[in-house]
Design an enzyme around this catalytic site. Structure first.
Site, PDB file in Angstrom:
ATOM      1  N   LYS A 233      36.665  37.893  37.987  1.00 24.21           N
ATOM      2  CA  LYS A 233      37.811  38.806  37.956  1.00 24.21           C
ATOM      3  C   LYS A 233      37.747  39.794  39.109  1.00 24.21           C
ATOM      4  O   LYS A 233      38.774  40.101  39.741  1.00 24.21           O
ATOM      5  CB  LYS A 233      37.849  39.556  36.614  1.00 24.21           C
ATOM      6  CG  LYS A 233      38.959  40.605  36.521  1.00 24.21           C
ATOM      7  CD  LYS A 233      40.350  40.001  36.686  1.00 24.21           C
ATOM      8  CE  LYS A 233      41.429  41.068  36.862  1.00 24.21           C
ATOM      9  NZ  LYS A 233      41.598  41.902  35.682  1.00 24.21           N
TER      10      LYS A 233
ATOM     11  N   THR B 293      38.473  44.658  32.425  1.00 22.99           N
ATOM     12  CA  THR B 293      37.908  44.377  33.744  1.00 22.99           C
ATOM     13  C   THR B 293      36.768  45.351  33.987  1.00 22.99           C
ATOM     14  O   THR B 293      36.994  46.546  34.204  1.00 22.99           O
ATOM     15  CB  THR B 293      38.972  44.506  34.846  1.00 22.99           C
ATOM     16  OG1 THR B 293      40.000  43.545  34.619  1.00 22.99           O
ATOM     17  CG2 THR B 293      38.355  44.250  36.216  1.00 22.99           C
TER      18      THR B 293
ATOM     19  N   LYS C 169      39.726  51.003  41.307  1.00 21.07           N
ATOM     20  CA  LYS C 169      38.494  50.838  40.532  1.00 21.07           C
ATOM     21  C   LYS C 169      37.927  49.435  40.711  1.00 21.07           C
ATOM     22  O   LYS C 169      36.712  49.244  40.891  1.00 21.07           O
ATOM     23  CB  LYS C 169      38.785  51.123  39.055  1.00 21.07           C
ATOM     24  CG  LYS C 169      37.625  50.900  38.094  1.00 21.07           C
ATOM     25  CD  LYS C 169      37.700  49.549  37.379  1.00 21.07           C
ATOM     26  CE  LYS C 169      38.924  49.423  36.497  1.00 21.07           C
ATOM     27  NZ  LYS C 169      38.940  48.120  35.775  1.00 21.07           N
TER      28      LYS C 169
END
Length: 278
Positions: A160, A85, A228
């Protein structure tokens, strides 16, 4: 995440070569039948398609461009699928490096955490070289329950981040509801049942709620990674001039929980930011 995904490839009959920055993390997969490479470049040389699964953009870039990195093994006939990711800019930089060596590139981040990875039930969000997507699809079918081809490089990374931003914002609101329920003298178990019977019923609340009540947060998806992803999604919003006030508020909750020592706990530990332990 990478270990159970590789194990599912082995179960599917694929020949698998593995490498990790921490060699000890390969032990279970090697015991299941994989071969272990000594460097990322060696792993690429031994493989037709190399799958990368790294924690964040910095790690994804280092494994490709660093010493004895994946890029050193790339060339005609090779392919790299990055399932990390990361933001779209990172994905584009990796794509440029890989294709510049004559190899093919596909980004394929996944929706799903540790348990879906073990069960082969991930959702794969691919973008990039469509021929590589078709070649990798038999592998994706062993690792996931559904694969999407979304177009050009960057589309998978963006999708995502949107998915994880929604998930993180939902968990933030859920944590506040659980905290308010507790402070109001109500039973959290009753709240969970009410939610599960109505239009807001969803697997995440059902799975994470009991652990929040008992403050038990085994890390299926570490909170530091959720924070994050919130940060990267907010950066995408800034880039596109899209206001994201709910996600921004939720991000502050994750930062607070991370600073309180919950970075390596499951992302449901954001509950501790709204209802600190006594």
């Amino acid at each position: 995440m990478g270990a159970p995904m590789a194990t599912n490839l082995l179960k599917g009959g694929f020949s698998v070569v593995v490498w990790n920055r921490d060699p000890s993390k390969c032990a279970d997969v090697v015991a299941a039948g994989a071969k272990q490479a000594s460097t990322a470049a060696e792993c690429v040389v031994a493989s037709d398609i190399t799958f990368g699964m790294l924690a964040d953009p910095a790690a994804a870039l280092a494994v490709v461009f660093g010493p004895a990195g994946a890029l050193e093994g790339m060339g005609q006939g090779k392919a790299y699928v990055d399932m990390s990711t990361v933001d779209a800019a990172t994905s584009a930089k990796i794509s440029e490096g890989i294709t510049g060596k004559g190899a093919r590139f596909l980004e394929a981040p996944v929706s799903g955490s540790k348990k879906p990875a073990i069960d082969g039930q991930l959702i794969i969000l691919a973008a990039g070289d469509e021929s590589l997507y078709n070649d990798a699809l038999p592998c994706f079918q062993k690792m996931g329950k559904k694969s999407f081809y979304l177009g050009d490089v960057g589309a998978g990374a963006k999708m995502k981040l949107v998915v994880n931003m929604v998930m993180g914002s939902m968990m933030g609101a859920f944590s506040e509801g659980m905290a308010l329920c507790d402070k109001a003298g109500l039973q959290q178990s009753d709240l969970l049942e009410v939610l599960d019977l109505g239009a807001m019923a969803n697997p995440m609340f059902k799975l994470k709620g009991p652990g929040m009540s008992s403050r038990n947060f085994p890390p299926a998806f570490p909170l530091k990674h959720q924070q994050k992803d919130m940060r990267l999604a907010l950066a995408l919003g800034d880039e596109l001039d899209q206001a994201l006030p709910i996600a921004a508020a939720a991000n502050e909750m994750y930062k607070q929980a991370k600073n309180a020592g919950c970075a390596d706990a499951d992302f449901a530990a954001v509950y501790n930011a709204t209802n600190p332990p006594k």
